[in-house]
Write a protein that holds these residues in place. Structure first.
Motif, PDB file in Angstrom:
ATOM      1  N   TRP A 127       1.958  15.588  -7.215  1.00  0.00           N
ATOM      2  CA  TRP A 127       2.345  14.634  -6.177  1.00  0.00           C
ATOM      3  C   TRP A 127       2.297  15.271  -4.787  1.00  0.00           C
ATOM      4  N   LYS A 128       2.798  16.504  -4.674  1.00  0.00           N
ATOM      5  CA  LYS A 128       2.799  17.172  -3.365  1.00  0.00           C
ATOM      6  C   LYS A 128       1.375  17.356  -2.846  1.00  0.00           C
ATOM      7  N   SER A 129       0.439  17.645  -3.733  1.00  0.00           N
ATOM      8  CA  SER A 129      -0.935  17.886  -3.286  1.00  0.00           C
ATOM      9  C   SER A 129      -1.718  16.600  -3.027  1.00  0.00           C
ATOM     10  N   HIS A 130      -1.193  15.446  -3.433  1.00  0.00           N
ATOM     11  CA  HIS A 130      -1.947  14.204  -3.253  1.00  0.00           C
ATOM     12  C   HIS A 130      -1.300  13.188  -2.309  1.00  0.00           C
ATOM     13  N   ILE A 131      -0.016  13.302  -2.041  1.00  0.00           N
ATOM     14  CA  ILE A 131       0.666  12.270  -1.259  1.00  0.00           C
ATOM     15  C   ILE A 131       0.157  12.204   0.182  1.00  0.00           C
ATOM     16  N   LYS A 164      -4.649   7.205  -0.249  1.00  0.00           N
ATOM     17  CA  LYS A 164      -5.471   6.134   0.306  1.00  0.00           C
ATOM     18  C   LYS A 164      -6.386   5.652  -0.813  1.00  0.00           C
ATOM     19  N   CYS A 165      -6.391   4.371  -1.056  1.00  0.00           N
ATOM     20  CA  CYS A 165      -7.174   3.835  -2.164  1.00  0.00           C
ATOM     21  C   CYS A 165      -7.998   2.657  -1.658  1.00  0.00           C
ATOM     22  N   THR A 196      10.728   5.492  -5.612  1.00  0.00           N
ATOM     23  CA  THR A 196       9.955   5.721  -4.385  1.00  0.00           C
ATOM     24  C   THR A 196       8.505   6.045  -4.718  1.00  0.00           C
ATOM     25  N   LEU A 197       8.301   6.922  -5.685  1.00  0.00           N
ATOM     26  CA  LEU A 197       6.935   7.280  -6.072  1.00  0.00           C
ATOM     27  C   LEU A 197       6.198   6.073  -6.648  1.00  0.00           C
ATOM     28  N   GLY A 198       6.914   5.243  -7.390  1.00  0.00           N
ATOM     29  CA  GLY A 198       6.306   4.041  -7.941  1.00  0.00           C
ATOM     30  C   GLY A 198       5.788   3.112  -6.854  1.00  0.00           C
ATOM     31  N   SER A 199       6.494   3.071  -5.735  1.00  0.00           N
ATOM     32  CA  SER A 199       6.063   2.211  -4.632  1.00  0.00           C
ATOM     33  C   SER A 199       4.785   2.718  -3.965  1.00  0.00           C
ATOM     34  N   CYS A 200       4.388   3.943  -4.266  1.00  0.00           N
ATOM     35  CA  CYS A 200       3.188   4.535  -3.669  1.00  0.00           C
ATOM     36  C   CYS A 200       1.937   4.370  -4.533  1.00  0.00           C
ATOM     37  N   CYS A 201       2.118   3.976  -5.759  1.00  0.00           N
ATOM     38  CA  CYS A 201       1.016   4.024  -6.725  1.00  0.00           C
ATOM     39  C   CYS A 201      -0.183   3.152  -6.363  1.00  0.00           C
ATOM     40  N   ALA A 212      -1.461   2.837  -3.558  1.00  0.00           N
ATOM     41  CA  ALA A 212      -2.256   3.559  -2.566  1.00  0.00           C
ATOM     42  C   ALA A 212      -2.729   4.931  -3.051  1.00  0.00           C
ATOM     43  N   LEU A 213      -2.362   5.288  -4.249  1.00  0.00           N
ATOM     44  CA  LEU A 213      -2.670   6.632  -4.728  1.00  0.00           C
ATOM     45  C   LEU A 213      -3.414   6.559  -6.062  1.00  0.00           C
ATOM     46  N   LYS A 214      -4.684   6.835  -6.016  1.00  0.00           N
ATOM     47  CA  LYS A 214      -5.484   6.786  -7.235  1.00  0.00           C
ATOM     48  C   LYS A 214      -4.890   7.719  -8.284  1.00  0.00           C
ATOM     49  N   PHE A 215      -4.712   7.205  -9.467  1.00  0.00           N
ATOM     50  CA  PHE A 215      -4.111   7.908 -10.598  1.00  0.00           C
ATOM     51  C   PHE A 215      -2.618   8.172 -10.421  1.00  0.00           C
ATOM     52  N   GLY A 216      -2.007   7.524  -9.435  1.00  0.00           N
ATOM     53  CA  GLY A 216      -0.569   7.670  -9.248  1.00  0.00           C
ATOM     54  C   GLY A 216       0.210   7.219 -10.469  1.00  0.00           C
ATOM     55  N   TRP A 217      -0.220   6.095 -11.073  1.00  0.00           N
ATOM     56  CA  TRP A 217       0.483   5.593 -12.263  1.00  0.00           C
ATOM     57  C   TRP A 217       0.439   6.608 -13.395  1.00  0.00           C
ATOM     58  N   VAL A 218      -0.663   7.299 -13.509  1.00  0.00           N
ATOM     59  CA  VAL A 218      -0.791   8.298 -14.572  1.00  0.00           C
ATOM     60  C   VAL A 218       0.298   9.353 -14.436  1.00  0.00           C
TER      61      VAL A 218
END
Length: 192
Positions: A87-91, A95-96, A37-42, A44-50
């Protein structure tokens, strides 16, 4: 031009993150679902992959310890809890922007008997110390790139930087923090 998660998805993921951050054990399968699920958000989320790779490494390790049995429970230790906090503080603000790649700098780096970097006609280099000489070439290539950024891009903000590296592993670790097996490489790539 942006990529943004729908509000319902943000809320659902926030609930999942809260749930997982309050428990100490779960099945590897449930944890793997969260990772997916988190992978599907990456996108749209800057540095999500990190911050995804930290979870993937934990899942990989749990599967290794348990002979690929997804039904076994895994421990959610304090280190994992820190990942949930990010993740909680950025989800909620995931927006990217979609933009063209226009690098402010182009840095060439290489690692042989030492580190060597070039940028806009300037060169910086140094030699590996005794401890560094013992490190794998993949780590040294990342370290050379890190030194290049410190030398030439320390004051660059909100800009793209094109890194020219001749090591495919180093490139993969930087581009997608691609690798869950070697924590030392992931840690350095995260700094980069």
């Amino acid at each position: 031009m942006t990529i943004e998660l729908p509000m319902e998805k943000k809320e659902k993921i926030s609930e999942q993150l809260h749930k997982f951050s309050t428990i100490t054990r779960c099945s590897i399968r449930d944890f793997a679902k969260l990772v997916g699920t988190l992978g599907s958000c990456c996108a749209a989320l800057k540095f999500g992959w990190v911050h995804m790779k930290d979870f993937e490494r934990e899942k990989f390790s749990a599967l290794q310890r348990n002979k690929d049995n997804y039904e076994v429970c895994m421990e959610l230790n304090d280190e994992i809890k820190e990942y949930f906090d990010w993740w909680k503080s950025h989800i909620a603000t995931a927006k990217c922007s979609i933009k063209s790649f226009e690098p402010a700098l182009e840095i060439f780096s290489d690692a042989l008997s030492g580190w060597d970097v070039l940028c806009q006609g300037q060169r910086a280099h140094g030699y590996w110390n005794k401890e560094e000489k013992k490190c794998h070439i993949n780590y040294l290539e990342l370290l050379s790139t890190f030194f290049g950024l410190k030398c030439f891009a320390e004051k660059v903000r909100s800009s793209d930087i094109l890194l020219r590296i001749d090591n495919t592993t180093a490139i993969a670790y930087i581009n997608k923090i691609d690798g869950i097996r070697f924590k030392k490489l992931s840690k350095l790539a995260k700094q980069i």
